[in-house]
Design a protein around this motif. Sequence first.
Motif, PDB file in Angstrom:
ATOM      1  N   TYR A 162       0.725  -1.376   0.189  1.00 41.17           N
ATOM      2  CA  TYR A 162      -0.010  -0.054  -0.059  1.00 41.17           C
ATOM      3  C   TYR A 162       0.915   1.113   0.139  1.00 41.17           C
ATOM      4  CZ  TYR A 162      -4.003  -3.201   1.312  1.00 41.17           C
ATOM      5  OH  TYR A 162      -4.965  -4.057   1.423  1.00 41.17           O
ATOM      6  N   ILE A 222       2.221   1.748  -3.318  1.00 37.80           N
ATOM      7  CA  ILE A 222       1.291   2.354  -4.520  1.00 37.80           C
ATOM      8  C   ILE A 222       0.757   3.646  -4.104  1.00 37.80           C
ATOM      9  CG2 ILE A 222      -1.328   2.056  -5.099  1.00 37.80           C
ATOM     10  CD1 ILE A 222      -0.866  -1.076  -4.570  1.00 37.80           C
ATOM     11  N   GLY A 223       0.883   3.883  -2.993  1.00 33.83           N
ATOM     12  CA  GLY A 223       0.533   5.457  -2.438  1.00 33.83           C
ATOM     13  C   GLY A 223       1.659   6.259  -2.934  1.00 33.83           C
ATOM     14  N   GLY A 255       3.656   5.858  -5.580  1.00 34.01           N
ATOM     15  CA  GLY A 255       3.628   5.955  -6.881  1.00 34.01           C
ATOM     16  C   GLY A 255       2.472   6.791  -7.317  1.00 34.01           C
ATOM     17  N   CYS A 256       1.365   6.847  -6.656  1.00 39.06           N
ATOM     18  CA  CYS A 256       0.168   7.755  -6.730  1.00 39.06           C
ATOM     19  C   CYS A 256       0.594   9.418  -6.403  1.00 39.06           C
ATOM     20  CB  CYS A 256      -0.866   7.465  -6.041  1.00 39.06           C
ATOM     21  SG  CYS A 256      -1.643   6.017  -6.562  1.00 39.06           S
ATOM     22  N   LEU A 257       1.412   9.296  -5.458  1.00 42.06           N
ATOM     23  CA  LEU A 257       1.627  10.632  -5.107  1.00 42.06           C
ATOM     24  C   LEU A 257       2.602  11.244  -5.991  1.00 42.06           C
ATOM     25  CD1 LEU A 257       1.858  13.163  -3.006  1.00 42.06           C
ATOM     26  CD2 LEU A 257       3.884  11.855  -1.794  1.00 42.06           C
ATOM     27  N   ALA A 264       2.657  10.566  -9.245  1.00 45.16           N
ATOM     28  CA  ALA A 264       1.974  10.884 -10.538  1.00 45.16           C
ATOM     29  C   ALA A 264       1.153  12.147 -10.310  1.00 45.16           C
ATOM     30  CB  ALA A 264       1.015   9.735 -10.657  1.00 45.16           C
ATOM     31  N   ILE A 265       0.724  12.252  -9.058  1.00 42.78           N
ATOM     32  CA  ILE A 265      -0.056  13.525  -8.826  1.00 42.78           C
ATOM     33  C   ILE A 265       0.812  14.803  -8.753  1.00 42.78           C
ATOM     34  CG2 ILE A 265      -1.386  14.928  -7.140  1.00 42.78           C
ATOM     35  CD1 ILE A 265      -2.663  12.155  -6.195  1.00 42.78           C
ATOM     36  N   TRP A 311       1.807  15.356 -12.441  1.00 44.62           N
ATOM     37  CA  TRP A 311       0.820  16.166 -13.213  1.00 44.62           C
ATOM     38  C   TRP A 311       0.575  17.608 -12.756  1.00 44.62           C
ATOM     39  CZ3 TRP A 311      -3.793  18.438 -11.625  1.00 44.62           C
ATOM     40  CH2 TRP A 311      -4.590  18.360 -12.566  1.00 44.62           C
ATOM     41  N   LEU A 350       2.634  10.703 -18.675  1.00 40.88           N
ATOM     42  CA  LEU A 350       3.405  10.649 -17.620  1.00 40.88           C
ATOM     43  C   LEU A 350       4.819  10.106 -18.056  1.00 40.88           C
ATOM     44  CD1 LEU A 350       3.317  11.436 -14.797  1.00 40.88           C
ATOM     45  CD2 LEU A 350       2.945   9.043 -14.215  1.00 40.88           C
TER      46      LEU A 350
END
Lengths: 714, 308
Positions: free
Chosen positions: A465, A468-469, A471-473, A475-476, A479, A697
């Motif tokens: 988790y 993944i978290g 990675g999402c961070l 990506a955000i 962006w 990305l």
Amino acid sequence: MSKHKRRIVTVSACVAVLLIASCWLFFTIRKPSLPYAPDFHRELRGWKTYGGSWQQRNGMVINASDERGAKVIAGNPIWGDYQLDTDLRLMGRGGDAGVILRVNNPEIGVDAYRGYYVGLSFTTASLVAGIADYEWIMRAPVTVPGGVHQGTWYHLHVVVAGCRLAAEAINMDNGSKTVTALDGANCIRTGQVGLRSMDTGTEWRNFSVKPATVSDLAPLLARSGAPQPAQYPAREDQLAKMQAFMDRERAQEASISEPPTTNSSAPPEAQSIHSLASILASSPIVTVRGAVTSLDPLYVQDGTGGIAVELTHPNGLNLGDEVELTGITTRIGSHLSLRAQNVRLLWDRSLPLPAPISSTQAASGAFDGTLIEVTGEIDSIAPAEEGQITLTVSDISQRFRVVLPQGLDETPSLSPGATIRVIGVCANTDIANAVPSAFTVYARGSEDLLLLSPPPWTRGRRLVYIIIGFGCLIAILGWLYLQAERWRLRAVLEERERLALDMHDTLAQSFAGLGFHLHSLRRGFEQQGNLPPRMMQKLDEACDMATHSHREASARILALHPLAVDKGDILTLIQRSALTMLHGAHLPIRLVRSGQPRELSLGVRDALLRIAREAIANVLRHSAATEVMLSLEYKTRTVIVRIIDNGVGMQHAGGNVGLESMRTRAAEVGGEVHIASAQGSGTTVSIQLPYGKRTSLRGWFRMQYAALLLMHKN
Amino acid sequence: MLCAVGCQQQSLHRRIVIIPRLAIDARWLSLHVGLQEEAERKGVRLYWNGPGISDDVQRQIDLAERAVESRAMGIVAEPSSYLAMNSVLQAALHRKIPIVLLKEKLGFEAEPGLSYVLNDDSEAGRLVAERLQKILHGRGKILLSGLCSEVPGNIETAEQIVQHLRLLPNKIEVAETLPCNVSVGYSRQQIKEALQRHPDAGAVVSLSPINAASAINVVLKIGAESRVKVISIDQNSGILHNLRDGQLDSVVVENMRSMGKQAVDDIVAERSGRPHPAVSVVKPVLVDRDNLDNEDIQQLLLMHRGAP
């Protein structure tokens, strides 16, 4: 405020509003809606306990503890007017139990909530209704005909609408009814529902909540009379009058089992539980006194120790009941228990506090049968069987078991690796334990389990988790960075346009004017013929300089002007730039287009135009070409612009500042510049750029990598 | 924001947090009345919560820790165990949260931010001694029951009773002193055995209402209610009911209402920099069947401000 700043503020405000609305919806939609009829045979979701020892069994919710003010809360905080029905049965000889409505701010504590309470009081043999707000006040209680009895089922029907509450209690054995009504001066408008008990264990079943209106109060008010305000017990003399004259002590001491089988007229004097350990196989009748510390299995504890108790009949005991037990001890191996023939309830509310000890102390046997508190890390969790969850727990020294009843749906989230603190009765000689362990702790409910720390973050799913978290961070953030870059580029282009316009209106015009006046002056002197040749030469130079400065200014204005904002065909724009640079000189420029035209991003258009302009400037300065071809090719992922001349070519296609700046510009937007040239064979400059719309990305990472490589190379 | 929709726990910020030894029953309800009256007068808000059993010091510690973390305006506490609560109280003082401790000092000196509102144990001893002199006519033996070193004030009150008995011109002696026991059954057994050992004992002075209930139970069981009088230190609803029924001779009632008022005043004074006494002493009152219905006694025993 500029247009872009306004856009940023608007977007941020919309996001914040959406976030708040989502949170509100999340927390309220998760809650149930009316009508609400939870099935007590199934796992209850969203029921939160505050004190007590709660479990579900046989379609009932049970609090097995004498704890004062134990409650469980459910429902939706936005519920306003509703009617509640449930059956309840008091398990102890004392206290009171009932339901709570329009509950807000619940906490652990006796009257630690804000809301209404309706219940049956054993002590005063009455139906009570009142208001709690971290204190308690009620209307005058209404006597229940025949009293309130342990073990009897009562049906409670409560309606709360507006600022009034009415309730009816029906004895389900004899059908007698009691009604009461409360006028809530400090009106509590909305809140959840719940079950509550005080000084007694209680069982509830058949619980339901339905919407109600003021008209639902009418049948109850017709029988109860005018609702009364909550004013009792405020004075001691009021309390004295309220209490039904009932000898509580005599009622509590009534025997609850069959008479002893021995012929002795009085039970033997009580002895300490610890002293029973010295009794071997056949024991005489013994009497002990102690407090109930566990119900299933049943354990009783006094100041010297604890012992398992076997009763031959349903006992109706609660946690904290102080009892006198008379019976014989039985010993199976090292396991000692008391087979009670007579049980007398002496007192309630004697909840012993647990002894915090180490696992080694527990394993030593010194605390066998007593209430302890011990800490450890969960090794494994066995699935619930027969309503009980079994944990295998260990610390540095010992491995032991924890058995707890599957409580209501607020058991702390348990997983292997978590550190817990558990309260329960220590059993060293647990004959039911098939798996060897140092000892077993019988917890009374999920409230006896406290999660001290979750599993380490480096374990199992938690690590996944986190990755993944993370990675999402990233990506955000990527962006957000892209968006910021686009806004910045747009701001730069607008600034350039402003500068270009300013320069056009001031500098360029000034140079044009200066040139005009100098040329006029020269013509005048030429006509008059009286200027020395040397001076005429100087004047000629001045005219040339003015003309050159005007051209340079025009060229700089052109460089600043963000042609990229022009929506016209890119090849046409490049051609126009070339013609401007030619200043009327003749050079055929051929245009070739292929592929399906597609839109380019602002950044890509700007980069393409500047690179192409630089390439054309190089052609005009160095190539001595007689023909130039401009080709534009739209491919699947990229656009390619080629500038092809038939000039003298280059010895080395690289290494000078202009070519490097072209490559740098291309790399900044994720593209490339290729130069093919040979001496005497002309030059082809190929500019290949991505379309730039909705940079992915992956594309962004590629751009950054290319920029890093270029920086390193430079 | 998230707590507004999901969490329901009250905020303790800028409230005076009251942590009684027990959250219910007559004695503490009177304390609550006094606290509320003074809070309303001073325009401050209270948070009242406490254990459901009288020796649950962990619950008191949890509430005190919450008060400290929330930066409460002040803490008024009657700890079940001063030693166990010492750490959290020191943490509160470190954060400049004023504290008022009720009932007993027990070795902690008053320091900035810490003050006491105490029961006058000497007066309690005097009242009991005078009552014994009256009911035993100046001569006889008594049992002193329920001696608990862990309960604040218990030992001091017992000592004062003995001292005042010596001061008075009587021949009343303490035949035996019985320790407290968490088990009511054992308490009863102890009292019964002590009365069997001292059949000429004319009174049992119980140092807590629960012990007094045990004594009453034993005296009734052995049929000695005309011979043995029971006096209680401190009240609860049950003991007051026993008093009305004639099963209890009298009870020494602490003036909890005044103690509550003083406690709030001390907190507000500390916050506003106004001088206030570090130690305040409040006299108890002896209540028997004759004066129980007097209005001043009923006001002393008031349990809720919403009295009609």
